[in-house]
Design a protein around this motif. Sequence first.
Motif, PDB file in Angstrom:
ATOM      1  N   ALA A  13      10.064 -13.230   4.010  1.00  0.00           N
ATOM      2  CA  ALA A  13      11.177 -13.707   3.182  1.00  0.00           C
ATOM      3  C   ALA A  13      11.151 -13.092   1.797  1.00  0.00           C
ATOM      4  O   ALA A  13      12.196 -13.027   1.119  1.00  0.00           O
ATOM      5  CB  ALA A  13      11.132 -15.231   3.095  1.00  0.00           C
ATOM      6  N   ASP A  14       9.981 -12.633   1.333  1.00  0.00           N
ATOM      7  CA  ASP A  14       9.872 -12.018   0.010  1.00  0.00           C
ATOM      8  C   ASP A  14      10.182 -10.530   0.022  1.00  0.00           C
ATOM      9  O   ASP A  14      10.046  -9.853  -1.004  1.00  0.00           O
ATOM     10  CB  ASP A  14       8.469 -12.251  -0.564  1.00  0.00           C
ATOM     11  CG  ASP A  14       7.366 -11.753   0.376  1.00  0.00           C
ATOM     12  OD1 ASP A  14       7.699 -11.187   1.438  1.00  0.00           O
ATOM     13  OD2 ASP A  14       6.183 -11.944   0.051  1.00  0.00           O
ATOM     14  N   GLY A  15      10.572  -9.990   1.187  1.00  0.00           N
ATOM     15  CA  GLY A  15      10.907  -8.577   1.296  1.00  0.00           C
ATOM     16  C   GLY A  15       9.725  -7.681   1.600  1.00  0.00           C
ATOM     17  O   GLY A  15       9.903  -6.487   1.853  1.00  0.00           O
ATOM     18  N   LEU A  16       8.512  -8.218   1.580  1.00  0.00           N
ATOM     19  CA  LEU A  16       7.317  -7.439   1.900  1.00  0.00           C
ATOM     20  C   LEU A  16       7.038  -7.477   3.396  1.00  0.00           C
ATOM     21  O   LEU A  16       7.409  -8.424   4.084  1.00  0.00           O
ATOM     22  CB  LEU A  16       6.109  -7.989   1.135  1.00  0.00           C
ATOM     23  CG  LEU A  16       6.190  -7.945  -0.389  1.00  0.00           C
ATOM     24  CD1 LEU A  16       5.011  -8.678  -1.006  1.00  0.00           C
ATOM     25  CD2 LEU A  16       6.248  -6.507  -0.890  1.00  0.00           C
ATOM     26  N   MET A  17       6.362  -6.438   3.887  1.00  0.00           N
ATOM     27  CA  MET A  17       6.015  -6.360   5.297  1.00  0.00           C
ATOM     28  C   MET A  17       4.666  -7.026   5.546  1.00  0.00           C
ATOM     29  O   MET A  17       3.774  -6.994   4.693  1.00  0.00           O
ATOM     30  CB  MET A  17       5.964  -4.904   5.755  1.00  0.00           C
ATOM     31  CG  MET A  17       7.251  -4.135   5.513  1.00  0.00           C
ATOM     32  SD  MET A  17       8.642  -4.785   6.471  1.00  0.00           S
ATOM     33  CE  MET A  17       9.962  -3.706   5.887  1.00  0.00           C
TER      34      MET A  17
END
Length: 241
Positions: free
Chosen positions: A169-173
């Motif tokens: 959800a934070d855009g990190l993988m």
Amino acid sequence: MTGARATLQAQGTVAHNLANADTAGFKAALANARSFPVEGAGFASRIAAMHVDQGFDARVGAQRVTGNALDVSLRPDRWLAVQAADGGDAYTRAGNLSLTPNGQLLAGGGRPLLGEDGQPLAIPPHQAMEIGHDGTVSVIPLGEGPQTLAIVGRIRTVEAAPERLARGADGLMRNAQPQQPLAQAAGDALTTGALEASNVDAAGALVQMIQLQRQFEMQVKLIQRGDDNAQAANSLLRLGG
């Protein structure tokens, strides 16, 4: 109704991609809808739609030469390891690095960059810094000559195919298979003085958004028409009674 909801969710995904069209290393999110049968009493002819997260577009973005020593562009299937807000490991290709006043090296997005030992990288006071193609970080200490260039750490860059990663959800993988840790990438993993741009096709995303908007309007009209037909049928039943 379920089709309209799925279309609205897909439009949110496209809007998110457009908002990150200028974000370094950003990978466009993919979204689609699929049909599934509605279980229960009655005929098995009821079909609903469901929004499906199809992961991300793994294509490498355009390369832009910046000349900035803190800008790095990663090779395909290479990712920078960063510390997520929960303290766990996460991965990004945002190579616009920065250095805080206390010497902490941050990746694009402001997350602490991890070293080979899995701990955030801290750079001692220096007058010059260099990042090697294998991720090694070397500095010339304050007041010293070029002959004192020394390695102070190595950026943790992992090798991971797209199917091994899932976007949070934070855009990190994140590693989609935590039981199989991602290995440190061998050899040259990055290029300094360059940045990978977002792989979002802004023009294509705008066209897709228009198509989704028209599809949503059509689905809403179908709902309204169904309601009108139901009201007309009820009127006929009342007249017949």
